[in-house]
Design an enzyme around this catalytic site. Sequence first.
Site, PDB file in Angstrom:
ATOM      1  N   CYS A 145       0.528   0.409  10.364  1.00  0.00           N
ATOM      2  CA  CYS A 145       0.072  -0.644   9.448  1.00  0.00           C
ATOM      3  C   CYS A 145       1.193  -1.465   8.803  1.00  0.00           C
ATOM      4  O   CYS A 145       2.088  -0.917   8.153  1.00  0.00           O
ATOM      5  CB  CYS A 145      -0.805  -0.039   8.365  1.00  0.00           C
ATOM      6  SG  CYS A 145      -1.506  -1.305   7.282  1.00  0.00           S
ATOM      7  N   CYS A 156     -19.483  -6.255   4.113  1.00  0.00           N
ATOM      8  CA  CYS A 156     -18.786  -5.034   4.492  1.00  0.00           C
ATOM      9  C   CYS A 156     -17.511  -4.976   3.658  1.00  0.00           C
ATOM     10  O   CYS A 156     -16.947  -6.026   3.318  1.00  0.00           O
ATOM     11  CB  CYS A 156     -18.459  -5.068   5.990  1.00  0.00           C
ATOM     12  SG  CYS A 156     -17.460  -3.668   6.534  1.00  0.00           S
ATOM     13  N   CYS A 168       0.843  -1.209   0.000  1.00  0.00           N
ATOM     14  CA  CYS A 168       0.000   0.000   0.000  1.00  0.00           C
ATOM     15  C   CYS A 168       0.876   1.255   0.000  1.00  0.00           C
ATOM     16  O   CYS A 168       1.827   1.345   0.774  1.00  0.00           O
ATOM     17  CB  CYS A 168      -0.922  -0.021   1.217  1.00  0.00           C
ATOM     18  SG  CYS A 168      -2.020   1.411   1.276  1.00  0.00           S
ATOM     19  N   CYS A 201     -19.365   2.080   9.094  1.00  0.00           N
ATOM     20  CA  CYS A 201     -18.552   1.421  10.124  1.00  0.00           C
ATOM     21  C   CYS A 201     -17.324   2.301  10.291  1.00  0.00           C
ATOM     22  O   CYS A 201     -16.513   2.413   9.369  1.00  0.00           O
ATOM     23  CB  CYS A 201     -18.175   0.010   9.677  1.00  0.00           C
ATOM     24  SG  CYS A 201     -17.020  -0.803  10.807  1.00  0.00           S
ATOM     25  N   CYS A 224       0.538   4.962   6.896  1.00  0.00           N
ATOM     26  CA  CYS A 224      -0.071   4.793   8.224  1.00  0.00           C
ATOM     27  C   CYS A 224       0.917   4.089   9.172  1.00  0.00           C
ATOM     28  O   CYS A 224       1.330   2.947   8.912  1.00  0.00           O
ATOM     29  CB  CYS A 224      -1.363   3.987   8.117  1.00  0.00           C
ATOM     30  SG  CYS A 224      -2.461   4.593   6.806  1.00  0.00           S
ATOM     31  N   CYS A 274     -16.338  -9.205   5.985  1.00  0.00           N
ATOM     32  CA  CYS A 274     -15.743  -7.905   5.677  1.00  0.00           C
ATOM     33  C   CYS A 274     -14.483  -8.078   4.834  1.00  0.00           C
ATOM     34  O   CYS A 274     -13.537  -8.761   5.242  1.00  0.00           O
ATOM     35  CB  CYS A 274     -15.426  -7.186   6.977  1.00  0.00           C
ATOM     36  SG  CYS A 274     -14.651  -5.585   6.716  1.00  0.00           S
ATOM     37  N   ARG A 327     -17.456  -2.482  18.438  1.00  0.00           N
ATOM     38  CA  ARG A 327     -16.743  -3.735  18.160  1.00  0.00           C
ATOM     39  C   ARG A 327     -15.383  -3.788  18.848  1.00  0.00           C
ATOM     40  O   ARG A 327     -14.552  -2.907  18.690  1.00  0.00           O
ATOM     41  CB  ARG A 327     -16.554  -3.955  16.656  1.00  0.00           C
ATOM     42  CG  ARG A 327     -15.829  -5.281  16.349  1.00  0.00           C
ATOM     43  CD  ARG A 327     -15.819  -5.632  14.870  1.00  0.00           C
ATOM     44  NE  ARG A 327     -17.148  -5.541  14.336  1.00  0.00           N
ATOM     45  CZ  ARG A 327     -17.502  -4.741  13.329  1.00  0.00           C
ATOM     46  NH1 ARG A 327     -16.603  -4.004  12.734  1.00  0.00           N
ATOM     47  NH2 ARG A 327     -18.740  -4.705  12.909  1.00  0.00           N
TER      48      ARG A 327
HETATM   49  N1  SAM Z   1      -6.580   0.446   3.223  1.00  0.00           N
HETATM   50  C1  SAM Z   1      -7.856   0.747   3.732  1.00  0.00           C
HETATM   51  C2  SAM Z   1      -7.866   1.914   4.686  1.00  0.00           C
HETATM   52  O1  SAM Z   1      -6.852   2.197   5.325  1.00  0.00           O
HETATM   53  O2  SAM Z   1      -8.913   2.544   4.794  1.00  0.00           O
HETATM   54  C3  SAM Z   1      -8.556  -0.431   4.393  1.00  0.00           C
HETATM   55  C4  SAM Z   1      -7.786  -1.397   5.276  1.00  0.00           C
HETATM   56  S1  SAM Z   1      -7.013  -0.711   6.740  1.00  0.00           S
HETATM   57  C5  SAM Z   1      -5.950  -2.034   7.207  1.00  0.00           C
HETATM   58  C6  SAM Z   1      -8.346  -0.681   7.909  1.00  0.00           C
HETATM   59  C7  SAM Z   1      -8.066  -0.230   9.338  1.00  0.00           C
HETATM   60  O3  SAM Z   1      -7.358  -1.245  10.044  1.00  0.00           O
HETATM   61  C8  SAM Z   1      -7.213   1.014   9.573  1.00  0.00           C
HETATM   62  O4  SAM Z   1      -7.902   2.199   9.371  1.00  0.00           O
HETATM   63  C9  SAM Z   1      -6.840   0.837  11.031  1.00  0.00           C
HETATM   64  O5  SAM Z   1      -7.804   1.436  11.865  1.00  0.00           O
HETATM   65  C10 SAM Z   1      -6.837  -0.682  11.236  1.00  0.00           C
HETATM   66  N2  SAM Z   1      -5.478  -1.203  11.459  1.00  0.00           N
HETATM   67  C11 SAM Z   1      -4.519  -1.372  10.550  1.00  0.00           C
HETATM   68  N3  SAM Z   1      -3.393  -1.855  11.117  1.00  0.00           N
HETATM   69  C12 SAM Z   1      -3.643  -1.984  12.434  1.00  0.00           C
HETATM   70  C13 SAM Z   1      -2.887  -2.427  13.548  1.00  0.00           C
HETATM   71  N4  SAM Z   1      -1.621  -2.806  13.415  1.00  0.00           N
HETATM   72  N5  SAM Z   1      -3.467  -2.450  14.760  1.00  0.00           N
HETATM   73  C14 SAM Z   1      -4.755  -2.058  14.904  1.00  0.00           C
HETATM   74  N6  SAM Z   1      -5.530  -1.627  13.893  1.00  0.00           N
HETATM   75  C15 SAM Z   1      -4.986  -1.585  12.673  1.00  0.00           C
HETATM   76  C1  DTB Z   2     -10.955  -2.275  11.699  1.00  0.00           C
HETATM   77  O1  DTB Z   2     -11.292  -1.285  12.360  1.00  0.00           O
HETATM   78  N1  DTB Z   2     -10.046  -3.165  12.078  1.00  0.00           N
HETATM   79  C2  DTB Z   2      -9.856  -4.182  11.065  1.00  0.00           C
HETATM   80  C3  DTB Z   2     -10.920  -3.801  10.008  1.00  0.00           C
HETATM   81  N2  DTB Z   2     -11.456  -2.570  10.506  1.00  0.00           N
HETATM   82  C4  DTB Z   2     -10.570  -3.749   8.592  1.00  0.00           C
HETATM   83  C5  DTB Z   2      -8.467  -4.322  10.602  1.00  0.00           C
HETATM   84  C6  DTB Z   2      -7.484  -4.629  11.710  1.00  0.00           C
HETATM   85  C7  DTB Z   2      -6.145  -4.858  11.108  1.00  0.00           C
HETATM   86  C8  DTB Z   2      -5.129  -5.292  12.112  1.00  0.00           C
HETATM   87  C9  DTB Z   2      -3.791  -5.473  11.496  1.00  0.00           C
HETATM   88  C10 DTB Z   2      -3.726  -6.543  10.441  1.00  0.00           C
HETATM   89  O2  DTB Z   2      -4.201  -7.676  10.656  1.00  0.00           O
HETATM   90  O3  DTB Z   2      -3.112  -6.291   9.390  1.00  0.00           O
HETATM   91 FE1  SF4 Z   3      -2.719   1.261   3.429  1.00  0.00          FE
HETATM   92 FE2  SF4 Z   3      -2.598   0.128   5.794  1.00  0.00          FE
HETATM   93 FE3  SF4 Z   3      -2.999   2.740   5.629  1.00  0.00          FE
HETATM   94 FE4  SF4 Z   3      -4.950   1.018   4.839  1.00  0.00          FE
HETATM   95  S1  SF4 Z   3      -4.152   1.281   6.913  1.00  0.00           S
HETATM   96  S2  SF4 Z   3      -4.236   2.842   3.778  1.00  0.00           S
HETATM   97  S3  SF4 Z   3      -3.691  -0.659   4.047  1.00  0.00           S
HETATM   98  S4  SF4 Z   3      -1.150   1.632   4.966  1.00  0.00           S
END
Ligand code: SAM
Ligand code: DTB
Ligand code: SF4
Length: 324
Positions: A69, A137, A62, A197, A66, A106, A269
Amino acid sequence: MPLSSTKSVTSEQTILSRVEIEALFGLPFNDLLYKAHSVHRQHFDANGIQLSTLLSVKTGGCPEDCGYCPQSIRHPTQVANSSLLSLEEVRLAAQRAKEAGASRFCMGAAWRSPKEKDLDQVIDMIIEVQKLGLETCATLGMLKPHQAEKLKNAGLDYYNHNIDSAPEFYEEIIKTRDYQDRIDTLQAVRKAGMHVCCGGIVGMGETRAMRAGLLHELASLSPQPESVPINLLVQVEGTPLHGTEKLDPFEFIRTIAVARILMPKSRVRLSAGREQLTDAHQALCFFAGANSIFYGEKLLTTGNPDVSKDQDLFLRLGLHAEHA
Ligand code: SAM
Ligand code: DTB
Ligand code: SF4
């Protein structure tokens, strides 16, 4: 950032100020939980939990930055990038989720925003999952209004897009898109008529005042989101937030309780980070008003409790799966 202009709070929605929300956080634990549980019982079956299963339909690579992430191309993590899954792979995963007892499926993609071609393929997935009788979702990044409409027309029930943190902390975590971009996507989703959500992450090194700020923003969305995922940061090696001081689990439970008080009719959640909580902590989260979980051994790229472990916990606590 002109955030106030993005909100229009309806008359029946009374929003506490950030100072008042901080005061809730500061209540003695028993008083806070009693208050939250009382609100919870007024609006929900106190023993019913909605189960959502996640599937990463497009993993890693990606372009966004973030800080939490593991899927960002900018962070040296162990995540293996993959292209979009096939329809059959998604159908099989959804079938397994249904058999295990999930009511919602989802689909997440590591995109900044979907390209039109990508969106068409995800729409095929949504239609396939619907045929199994599951709620759908998706979380695909930022959406333009016409993309939100396309998803709504395909029958998508919920769109997940988190604000992640308080506005003043946001720029420390994400620099490639701003808070207003998130609000714009949420407005497009709402306008298209889908359920929203929207939640955030705690344990990223924020202060309690910032946790109050995150919940204040979520509760100020009008109408409030139907589903509010509260994630506890999963610390992944290689991400900038790896090594952040861990949040006291009782502070996490307080966050759930305050979310329940501020958003009495939303599903709150208990999301990422459940592996860091003991069964007793999770039981307190359910008492405090959490009434939904991510269910299945994987989140997107990281682990989640086994289905059998959750089923055992539900049995021990007398909880049952419930539809939205
Ligand atoms: N790429 C899209 C976005 O960012 O909107 C969708 C997937 S993204 C992984 C969805 C959500 O997962 C993020 O907004 C964040 O709140 C959560 N998330 C990602 N990595 C995480 C982590 N290491 N621990 C907890 N929540 C996480
Ligand atoms: C949300 O709030 N948490 C989920 C879902 N929406 C998409 C994602 C959590 C991701 C945790 C890190 C991972 O597994 O990569
Ligand atoms: Fe990309 Fe992860 Fe950020 Fe979603 S949360 S936009 S997958 S870097």
